[in-house]
Design a protein around this motif. Structure first.
Motif, PDB file in Angstrom:
ATOM      1  N   VAL A   1       8.334  -5.576  -2.542  1.00  0.00           N
ATOM      2  CA  VAL A   1       8.115  -5.974  -4.262  1.00  0.00           C
ATOM      3  C   VAL A   1       7.292  -4.765  -4.899  1.00  0.00           C
ATOM      4  O   VAL A   1       7.195  -4.978  -6.201  1.00  0.00           O
ATOM      5  CB  VAL A   1       7.653  -7.470  -4.348  1.00  0.00           C
ATOM      6  CG1 VAL A   1       8.468  -8.276  -3.624  1.00  0.00           C
ATOM      7  CG2 VAL A   1       6.301  -7.553  -3.729  1.00  0.00           C
ATOM      8  N   ASP A   2       6.776  -4.047  -4.290  1.00  0.00           N
ATOM      9  CA  ASP A   2       5.759  -3.138  -4.831  1.00  0.00           C
ATOM     10  C   ASP A   2       6.149  -1.950  -4.817  1.00  0.00           C
ATOM     11  O   ASP A   2       7.240  -1.313  -3.978  1.00  0.00           O
ATOM     12  CB  ASP A   2       4.392  -3.207  -4.041  1.00  0.00           C
ATOM     13  CG  ASP A   2       3.743  -4.517  -4.180  1.00  0.00           C
ATOM     14  OD1 ASP A   2       3.581  -4.995  -5.293  1.00  0.00           O
ATOM     15  OD2 ASP A   2       3.330  -5.047  -2.990  1.00  0.00           O
TER      16      ASP A   2
ATOM     17  N   ARG B   1      -0.474   0.634  -8.356  1.00  0.00           N
ATOM     18  CA  ARG B   1       0.445  -0.246  -7.737  1.00  0.00           C
ATOM     19  C   ARG B   1       1.250  -1.047  -8.984  1.00  0.00           C
ATOM     20  O   ARG B   1       0.592  -1.550  -9.721  1.00  0.00           O
ATOM     21  CB  ARG B   1      -0.302  -1.362  -6.813  1.00  0.00           C
ATOM     22  CG  ARG B   1       0.343  -2.371  -6.320  1.00  0.00           C
ATOM     23  CD  ARG B   1      -0.580  -3.354  -5.583  1.00  0.00           C
ATOM     24  NE  ARG B   1       0.256  -4.280  -4.638  1.00  0.00           N
ATOM     25  CZ  ARG B   1      -0.160  -5.186  -3.692  1.00  0.00           C
ATOM     26  NH1 ARG B   1      -1.498  -5.175  -3.840  1.00  0.00           N
ATOM     27  NH2 ARG B   1       0.665  -5.877  -2.909  1.00  0.00           N
TER      28      ARG B   1
ATOM     29  N   ALA C   1       3.624  -4.285  -9.214  1.00  0.00           N
ATOM     30  CA  ALA C   1       4.421  -5.408  -8.570  1.00  0.00           C
ATOM     31  C   ALA C   1       5.489  -5.803  -9.150  1.00  0.00           C
ATOM     32  O   ALA C   1       6.285  -4.764 -10.169  1.00  0.00           O
ATOM     33  CB  ALA C   1       3.367  -6.380  -8.920  1.00  0.00           C
ATOM     34  N   ASN C   2       6.438  -6.663  -8.654  1.00  0.00           N
ATOM     35  CA  ASN C   2       7.658  -6.870  -9.150  1.00  0.00           C
ATOM     36  C   ASN C   2       7.826  -7.328 -10.727  1.00  0.00           C
ATOM     37  O   ASN C   2       8.692  -7.397 -11.113  1.00  0.00           O
ATOM     38  CB  ASN C   2       8.221  -7.858  -8.450  1.00  0.00           C
ATOM     39  CG  ASN C   2       7.525  -9.063  -8.251  1.00  0.00           C
ATOM     40  OD1 ASN C   2       6.392  -9.040  -8.714  1.00  0.00           O
ATOM     41  ND2 ASN C   2       8.099 -10.289  -7.655  1.00  0.00           N
TER      42      ASN C   2
ATOM     43  N   GLN D   1      -0.972  -1.752 -11.934  1.00  0.00           N
ATOM     44  CA  GLN D   1      -2.500  -2.034 -11.392  1.00  0.00           C
ATOM     45  C   GLN D   1      -3.150  -0.827 -11.043  1.00  0.00           C
ATOM     46  O   GLN D   1      -2.859  -0.128 -10.096  1.00  0.00           O
ATOM     47  CB  GLN D   1      -2.554  -3.098 -10.584  1.00  0.00           C
ATOM     48  CG  GLN D   1      -3.907  -3.417  -9.914  1.00  0.00           C
ATOM     49  CD  GLN D   1      -3.979  -4.219  -8.737  1.00  0.00           C
ATOM     50  OE1 GLN D   1      -2.956  -4.693  -8.274  1.00  0.00           O
ATOM     51  NE2 GLN D   1      -5.238  -4.506  -8.092  1.00  0.00           N
TER      52      GLN D   1
ATOM     53  N   TYR E   1      -5.278  -1.887   0.089  1.00  0.00           N
ATOM     54  CA  TYR E   1      -4.734  -3.120  -1.000  1.00  0.00           C
ATOM     55  C   TYR E   1      -4.374  -4.200  -0.247  1.00  0.00           C
ATOM     56  O   TYR E   1      -3.978  -4.244   0.959  1.00  0.00           O
ATOM     57  CB  TYR E   1      -3.589  -2.541  -1.819  1.00  0.00           C
ATOM     58  CG  TYR E   1      -2.349  -2.006  -1.006  1.00  0.00           C
ATOM     59  CD1 TYR E   1      -1.357  -2.825  -0.577  1.00  0.00           C
ATOM     60  CD2 TYR E   1      -1.949  -0.751  -0.590  1.00  0.00           C
ATOM     61  CE1 TYR E   1      -0.214  -2.773   0.074  1.00  0.00           C
ATOM     62  CE2 TYR E   1      -0.975  -0.310   0.157  1.00  0.00           C
ATOM     63  CZ  TYR E   1      -0.154  -1.431   0.416  1.00  0.00           C
ATOM     64  OH  TYR E   1       1.097  -0.918   1.339  1.00  0.00           O
TER      65      TYR E   1
ATOM     66  N   PRO F   1       1.326  -8.232  -0.136  1.00  0.00           N
ATOM     67  CA  PRO F   1       2.164  -9.329  -0.765  1.00  0.00           C
ATOM     68  C   PRO F   1       2.307 -10.263   0.277  1.00  0.00           C
ATOM     69  O   PRO F   1       2.514 -10.314   1.410  1.00  0.00           O
ATOM     70  CB  PRO F   1       3.530  -8.817  -1.344  1.00  0.00           C
ATOM     71  CG  PRO F   1       3.794  -7.594  -0.541  1.00  0.00           C
ATOM     72  CD  PRO F   1       2.204  -7.034   0.053  1.00  0.00           C
TER      73      PRO F   1
END
Length: 637
Positions: free
Chosen positions: A441-442, A459, A461-462, A467, A509, A512
């Motif tokens: 998802v990343d 980063r 995300a979906n 981030q 990190y 998920p």
């Protein structure tokens, strides 16, 4: 286990000592008194004092005068009188020197270092066993394939001829001119080449004193040599076979008292203070038979810590940058394109914007600022499935060999941890340059501001929200060419700029909850290069994957079997991708005073998953370097 000593030497021995099975030397009291210039022996170090005493006096064999009468010879030289050296004395000096060198070499071999030859491919491609070096007739990539069973078959089996393979870069099938006729008849797309012949395995130097002399445990991820403890047929199998030592070389993964988990190709550990406690070790102190077999797989308490793993109590084992470089495996080298099927290696595609081709292997962005990032994206196209992208899997050229009883291993497990590298030439240091890697998802990015050289790790995300993780200054702020590398390995981002590490060991990190692949990321754009408002040329594009550890052999089945049965890397709907969101795993307990060792070439490795742990007493030392062949010489990481 109690030490087993050899018989004490007689009182007239020059330097008497015995060696225990734990390789911890001890001294017998019959030896000569220590030299007044040496401190008295402390504890069990008498053998060391005796050795130092001998070593201090031994060099006189090399530097002593050639005449037994140095003072008389000096007077004779002053008086210019000829003096002849007796022939017998000269011969004796040569013999003494040879004996000294031989004894010194034997002592170094026993206590300091020893050379080993790698026979098999369980550590490939970190270390190579017997192999054939193949040059792909289509794309020109040179790669090794395993031929251990042809040169040095195990367990007394008959040699098995290796006659074909598959190029890991362009997926061209290749067979040797001496392959069985029926193979060529049934594989019309295979190209015939001459059999390149076999090469010997890597020669490695092993430090035998590192762990014993300094009384320290090995470090996790050290490459170690040990005596094979045995298999399911123990005691028929064990450290020796037909009086020949059975020495193995693997990577050390689990430390004493830890519980190790293998899941989705990754390794995790649970420290002894947080993990379960078993009474096996305490019982073994009173039971010699149990103590002798505590290493066996039946004492690894397989999957008894499964609930703790599901609750997230384990920590991922992260490789440092050197380990990443040693354990990464080639996915695609853009400098080696297929001549017979260009579409199968036309994997880097640019969208609308300022990108254009630069020769057959490079790309250039003209510097226009379209108000957004212009992307050059990779899709994993395979020759056998024209026009259809696939997930990246654990293919390695070394395992694509074909022989009677072995078919090429072409990847049965999705690998999401990738490493992207390239050379970037800046015509004008302005604008932005981005390296991007997708996983599930990343999407992870290393963004360079070319005016300042600041690199920022991001980063996405979906939900599309970026981030910011961390920023560091780099040298990428002037006109010139830079070698860039960006890795997403073991839930940590690592950046290299001309070999330097601006983020040191990297930025970790949180993973998920959903670990599986995504069509829009892992299938359509697993790796990308983006430019905004910068004039940049890209060369020497290479994509690598991380080493993948399989669970096969730990519970049932063979190491090369897929973790997800019926997995299809091309079909997100019917290829069992949903099972990768919560992949299968196995937990293995490491008994105190034992270590868990695994091979880097997980699908082809007989290791701790299959037969158990390694007792400390069987650990021989750490593999330091490859000294031959010279083309592969260097430190082992």
């Amino acid at each position: 286990m109690a030490d087993e000593h050899t018989s004490p030497p007689p009182a007239h021995s020059a330097v008497p000592f015995t060696i225990s099975s734990a390789a911890t030397p001890s001294v017998n009291n019959n030896g000569p008194a220590p030299s007044p210039g040496l401190p008295p022996p402390a504890g069990g170090k008498s053998w060391l004092s005796a050795f130092v005493l001998w070593l201090r006096s031994a060099p006189r064999l090399l530097v002593r005068p050639t005449s037994p009468y140095p003072a008389r010879d000096a007077r004779a030289q002053t008086q210019k009188q000829p003096h002849s050296i007796p022939r017998g004395d000269s011969v004796r000096e040569v013999i003494e020197t040879i004996v000294f060198v031989v004894v010194l070499v034997l002592l170094l071999k026993s206590f300091a270092a020893e050379a080993f030859v790698i026979p098999t491919g369980s550590m490939a491609e970190t270390l190579l066993g017997y192999q054939k070096e193949v040059t792909c007739p289509d794309c020109g990539l040179q790669f090794p394939i395993n031929c251990s069973q042809e040169v040095d078959p195990s367990d007394g089996a008959r040699p098995t001829h290796v006659y074909a393979c598959v190029c890991p870069n362009c997926r061209q099938r290749i067979h040797f001119a001496n392959a069985p006729r029926e193979f060529g008849n049934s594989n019309k797309d295979s190209i015939a080449i001459s059999d390149p012949g076999w090469n010997s395995g890597d020669r490695v130097l092993v430090a035998k004193f590192v762990y014993d002399l300094f009384k320290k445990d090995p470090n996790r991820l050290d490459v170690v040599v040990f005596k094979y403890p045995g298999g399911n047929d123990f005691p028929l199998s064990g450290p020796h076979r037909n009086h020949v030592p059975m020495n193995y070389i693997k990577r050390l993964i689990g430390l004493p008292g830890e519980t190790i988990a293998i899941c989705g190709g990754k390794l995790y550990y649970l420290s002894p203070d947080k993990g379960p406690h078993y009474e096996d070790y305490e019982k073994a102190q009173l039971n010699p038979e149990l103590r002798a077999t505590l290493w066996k797989k039946e004492h690894m308490h397989i999957d008894e810590a499964a609930d703790l793993f599901r609750k997230g109590q384990f920590q991922i084992i992260r490789k440092d940058p050197e380990n990443i470089l040693s354990m990464m495996r080639l996915v695609f080298d853009n400098d080696h394109l297929s001549r017979s099927d260009p579409a199968s290696t036309d994997r880097w595609k640019y969208e609308e914007g300022g990108w254009s081709a630069l020769g057959p292997h490079g790309f250039r962005h003209d510097g226009r600022d379209s108000g957004q990032t212009d992307w050059l994206r990779y899709r994993h196209l395979l020759r056998e499935f024209p026009g259809r992208p696939a997930l990246i899997t654990d293919v390695m050229g070394y395992n694509t060999y074909q022989s009677t009883g072995h078919s090429p291993l072409l990847g049965d497990n999705w690998v999401g941890d990738l490493i992207l590298e390239c050379e970037a030439t800046l015509d004008d240091p302005q604008g932005e340059l981005t390296l991007e890697l997708s996983r599930g998802v990343d999407r992870f990015q290393a963004q360079w501001d070319l005016r300042t050289g600041i690199c920022t790790l991001v980063r996405i995300a979906n939900n599309g929200e970026p981030q910011k993780l961390e920023s560091k200054p780099t040298a990428v702020r002037k006109q010139g060419t830079y070698r860039l590398r960006f890795a997403n390995v073991d839930q940590r981002l690592v950046v290299w700029v001309d070999g330097d590490l601006p983020f040191d060991n990297g930025v970790a990190y949180a993973p998920p909850e959903d670990l599986g692949p995504r069509k829009e990321n892992d299938l359509e754009k697993p790796a990308s290069i983006g430019v905004r408002g910068a004039s940049v040329a890209i060369h020497k594009l290479k994509l690598f994957r991380d080493t993948y550890y399989t669970i096969g052999g730990a519970k049932q089945g063979m190491p090369h079997e897929a973790d997800i049965h019926n997995f299809d890397p091309l079909d997100p709907d019917r290829g069992h991708w949903e099972e990768l969101r919560d992949p299968p795993f196995v937990t293995l307990y490491v008994q105190p005073d034992h270590f868990l060792c695994l091979g880097d070439n997980s699908p082809e490795s007989s290791d701790g998953r299959s037969w158990g742990a390694v007792p400390r007493r069987l650990l021989l030392g750490r593999a330091l370097l490859v000294y031959y062949p010279f083309s592969r010489a260097g430190r082992i990481r």
